[in-house]
Design a protein around this motif. Structure first.
Motif, short mmCIF file in Angstrom:
data_model
loop_
_atom_site.label_atom_id
_atom_site.label_comp_id
_atom_site.label_asym_id
_atom_site.label_seq_id
_atom_site.Cartn_x
_atom_site.Cartn_y
_atom_site.Cartn_z
N HIS A 56 0.82 -1.22 0.00
CA HIS A 56 0.00 0.00 0.00
C HIS A 56 0.85 1.27 0.00
N TYR A 57 2.16 1.13 0.23
CA TYR A 57 3.04 2.30 0.17
C TYR A 57 3.48 2.63 -1.26
N LEU A 58 3.26 1.71 -2.19
CA LEU A 58 3.75 1.88 -3.56
C LEU A 58 2.66 2.49 -4.42
N GLY A 59 2.99 3.63 -5.05
CA GLY A 59 2.04 4.31 -5.93
C GLY A 59 2.36 4.06 -7.39
N THR A 67 11.67 6.45 -3.02
CA THR A 67 12.46 7.61 -2.56
C THR A 67 11.85 8.19 -1.29
N LYS A 68 10.52 8.30 -1.26
CA LYS A 68 9.83 8.83 -0.08
C LYS A 68 10.08 7.95 1.14
N LEU A 69 10.01 6.61 0.95
CA LEU A 69 10.25 5.69 2.05
C LEU A 69 11.70 5.74 2.52
N SER A 70 12.63 5.82 1.56
CA SER A 70 14.05 5.85 1.91
C SER A 70 14.42 7.13 2.65
N THR A 71 13.77 8.23 2.29
CA THR A 71 14.02 9.50 2.99
C THR A 71 13.62 9.40 4.45
N LYS A 72 12.57 8.65 4.72
CA LYS A 72 12.05 8.53 6.09
C LYS A 72 12.76 7.44 6.89
N TYR A 73 13.07 6.30 6.23
CA TYR A 73 13.57 5.15 6.98
C TYR A 73 15.05 4.84 6.73
N GLY A 74 15.68 5.56 5.82
CA GLY A 74 17.10 5.35 5.62
C GLY A 74 17.45 4.75 4.27
N PRO A 75 18.75 4.72 3.92
CA PRO A 75 19.19 4.25 2.61
C PRO A 75 19.09 2.74 2.41
N ARG A 85 10.01 -10.78 -0.43
CA ARG A 85 10.82 -9.90 0.40
C ARG A 85 11.69 -9.04 -0.50
N CYS A 86 11.88 -7.79 -0.11
CA CYS A 86 12.61 -6.85 -0.96
C CYS A 86 13.54 -5.99 -0.11
N LEU A 87 14.77 -5.82 -0.60
CA LEU A 87 15.74 -4.94 0.04
C LEU A 87 15.96 -3.75 -0.88
N VAL A 88 15.61 -2.56 -0.41
CA VAL A 88 15.74 -1.34 -1.20
C VAL A 88 17.02 -0.63 -0.80
N VAL A 89 17.91 -0.41 -1.76
CA VAL A 89 19.19 0.25 -1.52
C VAL A 89 19.20 1.57 -2.29
#
Length: 309
Positions: A56-59, A67-75, A85-89
């Motif tokens: 539900h976070y993906l538009g 980018t919005k999630l990484s700005t809030k939760y880190g790189p 399962r997904c690892l976003v870098v």
């Protein structure tokens, strides 16, 4: 009254769906916390919902959402997309560490949904499992396709394709004609790549470019829908029932074009002095003692990867 209007099949199907949903909803409530794992084992992660996880976070714009999630939760971000399962870098230094230091740990890629039922299966370089085929194609790409010597040799060809593209844009501007830039850019990239890998242009005719553009668009749409079904585990079989035949049809349409490209290259291979990447692949294809024995499906799957780049 409602039950009286339902057939037995509909009733049992409804019960199955309700039971399936209930299991996923109630399972997290009764799951005991693990004693061996802690929250420190995984990177930061936003709150997840049952079944769908973080979907539900993906538009519509995926990179903006990440980018919005990484700005809030880190790189370094951990996401649960259904059962996947997904690892976003999003940090260049972390990406460098993953690709250079921990490359073997991240070398294996998830299989495409129902890939075993598709004409090319997992024969393509981008979807091939980590193994002899993947290492063999990567070695050829790094030493032949992307080597400094080969890139320098291709400078003239790339310049010609860029000039051809710019002249087409200027001609359309002078005539005040509408130009489909998506088609022209695709022609520019594909022809440049094909001249580097096969010493030939892939899209000389306008109708051919449009046909391939539509196939790329259709295959991306089918792939996205199939992957969405694959995120929900058992529902991947339902995704194949809905989109499997369409995916097969798209691949067969590609196959017709790729077989023609391959035959054209084989016809002109004796007329050139310098070998290109496809010449080396054809040698491996004909050599029984090659480092990795490839077949014609591998050749066409590699060409398909080039068209999708």
């Amino acid at each position: 009254m409602v039950m009286a209007t339902m057939t037995d099949t509909q009733y049992y199907f409804l019960c199955f769906i309700l039971s399936f949903i209930s299991i996923f909803l109630l399972k997290p409530l009764f799951k005991k916390p693990s004693k061996t794992k802690t929250s420190l084992d995984l990177p930061p992660s936003p709150p997840a919902l049952p079944i769908i996880g973080h979907l539900h976070y993906l538009g519509p714009s995926l990179y903006k959402s990440l980018t919005k999630l990484s700005t809030k939760y880190g790189p370094l971000l951990y996401l649960k997309l259904g059962v996947s399962r997904c690892l976003v870098v999003s940090s260049a230094s972390m990406a460098n560490e993953i690709f250079k230091i921990h490359d073997l740990a991240f070398a294996e890629r998830p299989s495409f949904p129902f890939s075993d039922k598709l004409p090319y299966g997992s024969s393509g370089f981008f979807v091939a499992p980590y193994g002899d085929q993947w290492r063999f194609i990567k070695k050829l790409c790094m030493t032949e396709l992307l080597s400094a010597k080969q890139v320098e040799k291709s400078r003239v060809a790339r310049h010609e394709e860029l000039v051809r593209f710019l002249l087409k844009v200027l001609e359309s501007a002078k005539k005040k004609q509408t130009l489909d830039m998506s088609v022209e850019i695709m022609k520019l990239t594909n022809n440049s790549t094909f001249r580097l890998a096969m010493s030939m242009r892939s899209l000389d005719e306008p109708h051919e470019a449009e046909r391939i553009r539509k196939l790329v668009k259709e295959s991306n749409e089918v792939g996205a829908k199939a992957c969405l079904g694959d995120m929900f585990g058992p529902l991947s079989k339902l995704a194949f029932c809905l989109y499997g035949q369409r995916a097969i049809d798209v691949t067969l349409k590609y196959d017709e074009i790729l077989e023609r490209f391959l035959k054209q290259h084989e016809e002109i291979s004796n007329e050139r002095e310098n070998e290109d990447l496809m010449d080396l692949l054809l040698k491996a294809y004909r050599d029984d003692k090659s480092e990795f024995k490839i077949n014609r499906i591998h050749l066409k799957a590699f060409l398909l990867d080039l068209l999708r780049v």
